[in-house]
Design a protein around this motif. Structure first.
Motif, PDB file in Angstrom:
ATOM      1  N   PRO A  59       0.836  -1.204   0.000  1.00 21.73           N
ATOM      2  CA  PRO A  59       0.000   0.000   0.000  1.00 21.73           C
ATOM      3  C   PRO A  59       0.872   1.255   0.000  1.00 21.73           C
ATOM      4  O   PRO A  59       2.111   1.180   0.069  1.00 21.73           O
ATOM      5  N   TYR A  60       0.216   2.415  -0.033  1.00 20.28           N
ATOM      6  CA  TYR A  60       0.960   3.676   0.027  1.00 20.28           C
ATOM      7  C   TYR A  60       1.819   3.727   1.286  1.00 20.28           C
ATOM      8  O   TYR A  60       1.505   3.093   2.298  1.00 20.28           O
ATOM      9  N   SER A  61       2.874   4.522   1.227  1.00 16.26           N
ATOM     10  CA  SER A  61       3.858   4.544   2.311  1.00 16.26           C
ATOM     11  C   SER A  61       3.240   4.925   3.659  1.00 16.26           C
ATOM     12  O   SER A  61       3.649   4.398   4.704  1.00 16.26           O
ATOM     13  N   ASP A  62       2.272   5.850   3.663  1.00 15.64           N
ATOM     14  CA  ASP A  62       1.655   6.242   4.934  1.00 15.64           C
ATOM     15  C   ASP A  62       0.950   5.056   5.582  1.00 15.64           C
ATOM     16  O   ASP A  62       1.015   4.868   6.805  1.00 15.64           O
ATOM     17  N   HIS A  63       0.251   4.264   4.775  1.00 17.77           N
ATOM     18  CA  HIS A  63      -0.394   3.067   5.311  1.00 17.77           C
ATOM     19  C   HIS A  63       0.656   2.110   5.878  1.00 17.77           C
ATOM     20  O   HIS A  63       0.456   1.521   6.951  1.00 17.77           O
ATOM     21  N   CYS A  64       1.752   1.954   5.172  1.00 16.26           N
ATOM     22  CA  CYS A  64       2.804   1.043   5.637  1.00 16.26           C
ATOM     23  C   CYS A  64       3.358   1.496   6.975  1.00 16.26           C
ATOM     24  O   CYS A  64       3.607   0.683   7.879  1.00 16.26           O
TER      25      CYS A  64
END
Length: 282
Positions: A59-64
């Protein structure tokens, strides 16, 4: 065991698999990572894609970043890898049998042959006493209007509980058709439904303005197919309306939200939402 996404196994192990619980835990972790990320949890459909392995890559980096904070010691790459279940303890069994999914039935946790059998196992106080959000759609909504005391509803509303009641319109054509189908004397269901709406409107009139806003009453005039009760966006009670059979004789399904499974909860949650959006206020 069949391979599954490690994130799915970890959510099940911690009992965070319901979407509401996942979103709450996500926001807790997001606050620690970056307060600006609060409220950015994936949608229910997006989470399902994550857990079913339908996404390519990560997923997008923020989700990670948030997921790694939710599960310290695990990288995002590890969370989205498959595992054979050997490194994750099996889900703990709970004392409440309704919280344990029936084998092979996704998120359906109990089935009853009639509403009477269901009510015996799940009396109204057990369903509502600690609820913070109640949504009901059906015909007369007796479970709320007749089986649960007014003073208890008043207590819930004044303590912050949000209640949505969607009645079959007592002045509409659909309720008349249902009376014919159930072979009632004309006016039987319309009178009962109008009575229950009156009970709830009088209750609303006795509330302070802030609490009154938390009690929403609406009606719809469509062929009735289900009685749907959703408590705290986590447990859904579904009772189909059968041809030429009274509602009390209907079988009843108890469904606990489980975003880690391809279940029925989001189906009936969407049915309620769709009916609500097409209804009119009382």
């Amino acid at each position: 065991m069949a391979e599954q996404i490690l994130l799915k196994a970890l959510l099940q192990e911690r009992h965070w698999q319901t979407y509401g619980t996942f979103r709450k835990e996500y926001d807790k972790a997001a606050k620690k990572v970056d307060p600006a990320l609060q409220g950015g949890a994936p949608s229910r459909a997006q989470l399902h894609r994550w857990l079913s392995g339908e996404i390519k890559g990560l997923p997008y980096s923020d989700h990670c970043r948030v997921l790694e904070a939710m599960f310290p010691g695990k990288t995002a790459k590890e969370l989205f890898s498959t595992n054979n279940g050997t490194d994750v303890p099996p889900p703990r069994r709970e004392s409440d049998p309704a919280s344990i999914a029936m084998p092979g039935m996704a998120d359906v946790t109990a089935v009853f042959s009639s509403r009477a059998a269901f009510s015996s196992a799940y009396p109204a106080p057990a369903l509502f006493d600690r609820a913070t959000d109640i949504k009901a759609a059906g015909l007369s909504l007796n479970a709320i209007c007749q089986s649960y005391p007014d003073h208890q509803l008043k207590r819930l509303l004044e303590s912050g509980t949000h209640i949505k009641c969607l009645f079959l319109d007592p002045k509409g054509l659909a309720i008349q058709a249902r009376e014919i189908e159930e072979e009632h004397v004309p006016g039987t269901l319309t009178t009962l439904t109008a009575l229950n709406i009156g009970v709830m409107t009088r209750l609303r009139d006795r509330l302070d303005p802030e609490a009154a806003e938390r009690l929403e009453l609406r009606t719809y005039d469509e062929t009735i197919r289900f009685n749907i009760l959703i408590v705290d966006n986590a447990r859904c009670i579904v009772q189909p309306y059968l041809p030429q059979a009274r509602g009390v004789d209907s079988p009843t399904l108890v469904i606990n939200d489980n975003t880690a499974a391809d279940g029925l909860f989001p189906v009936f949650d969407q049915v309620f939402t769709s009916l609500w959006e097409r209804s009119k206020s009382v």
